[in-house]
Design a protein around this motif. Sequence first.
Motif, short mmCIF file in Angstrom:
data_model
loop_
_atom_site.label_atom_id
_atom_site.label_comp_id
_atom_site.label_asym_id
_atom_site.label_seq_id
_atom_site.Cartn_x
_atom_site.Cartn_y
_atom_site.Cartn_z
N UNK A 147 0.85 -1.18 0.00
CA UNK A 147 0.00 0.00 0.00
C UNK A 147 0.89 1.24 0.00
N UNK A 148 0.30 2.38 -0.22
CA UNK A 148 1.06 3.62 -0.20
C UNK A 148 0.19 4.76 0.30
N UNK A 149 0.85 5.77 0.85
CA UNK A 149 0.20 6.98 1.30
C UNK A 149 0.95 8.14 0.64
N UNK A 150 0.39 8.69 -0.41
CA UNK A 150 1.08 9.74 -1.14
C UNK A 150 1.20 11.02 -0.33
N UNK A 151 0.30 11.23 0.62
CA UNK A 151 0.41 12.41 1.48
C UNK A 151 1.61 12.31 2.42
N UNK A 152 2.03 11.09 2.72
CA UNK A 152 3.17 10.87 3.61
C UNK A 152 4.41 10.43 2.85
N UNK A 153 4.31 10.35 1.53
CA UNK A 153 5.46 9.92 0.70
C UNK A 153 6.02 8.59 1.18
N UNK A 154 5.13 7.67 1.46
CA UNK A 154 5.55 6.40 2.04
C UNK A 154 4.82 5.23 1.39
N UNK A 155 5.55 4.16 1.17
CA UNK A 155 4.98 2.90 0.71
C UNK A 155 5.21 1.86 1.79
N UNK A 156 4.25 0.96 1.91
CA UNK A 156 4.29 -0.04 2.98
C UNK A 156 4.23 -1.45 2.40
N UNK A 157 4.73 -2.39 3.19
CA UNK A 157 4.57 -3.80 2.86
C UNK A 157 4.19 -4.52 4.15
N UNK A 158 2.95 -4.95 4.21
CA UNK A 158 2.47 -5.75 5.34
C UNK A 158 2.72 -7.21 5.04
N UNK A 159 3.43 -7.88 5.91
CA UNK A 159 3.79 -9.28 5.71
C UNK A 159 3.23 -10.11 6.86
N UNK A 160 2.38 -11.04 6.53
CA UNK A 160 1.75 -11.91 7.53
C UNK A 160 2.16 -13.36 7.31
N UNK A 161 1.94 -14.17 8.32
CA UNK A 161 2.25 -15.61 8.25
C UNK A 161 3.65 -15.84 7.70
N UNK A 162 4.60 -15.16 8.26
CA UNK A 162 5.97 -15.22 7.74
C UNK A 162 6.57 -16.61 7.91
N UNK A 163 7.42 -16.95 6.95
CA UNK A 163 8.07 -18.25 6.92
C UNK A 163 9.58 -18.04 6.92
N UNK A 164 10.35 -19.03 7.36
CA UNK A 164 11.81 -18.88 7.33
C UNK A 164 12.34 -18.53 5.93
N UNK A 165 11.70 -19.02 4.90
CA UNK A 165 12.16 -18.72 3.54
C UNK A 165 11.89 -17.28 3.12
N UNK A 166 11.18 -16.52 3.94
CA UNK A 166 11.01 -15.10 3.68
C UNK A 166 12.21 -14.27 4.16
N UNK A 167 13.14 -14.92 4.83
CA UNK A 167 14.32 -14.22 5.33
C UNK A 167 15.12 -13.64 4.17
N UNK A 168 15.37 -12.34 4.24
CA UNK A 168 16.07 -11.64 3.16
C UNK A 168 16.23 -10.17 3.55
#
Length: 124
Positions: A71-92
């Motif tokens: 998602x992004x908030x153009x008023x805050x000049x910010x982009x987000x990444x919400x990550x759920x149910x994380x797995x060890x293979x998501x390590x990076x």
Amino acid sequence: QVQLVESGGGLVQAGGSLRLSCAASGRTFSNYGMGWFRQAPGKEREFVARISRSGTNPFYGDSLKERFTISRDNAKNTVYLQMNSLKPEDTAVYLCAASSGLLVATKVSEYDYWGQGTQVTVSS
């Protein structure tokens, strides 16, 4: 020039969640499509997700759509990444990037500016 600074990474147990942020400065944020990539040690940089300039049309890498949300908030000049149910293979290291192109950008070469990245480590 666009400067990008990621934050929000850390150590989390498998099944947990993290929310990454990427703050942009410099040129007009809403002129850029934004993407997230990740890179694990010894592996190529992998596309995670992208979002259009207006915040519509999110697109995800294979099998990530069910767990990740960009998602992004153009008023805050910010982009987000919400990550759920994380797995060890998501390590990076997770990196955000800005693209001036108009098409869906999923390749490293399609992005003009990059942040330094934030480490995400998922323990089993």
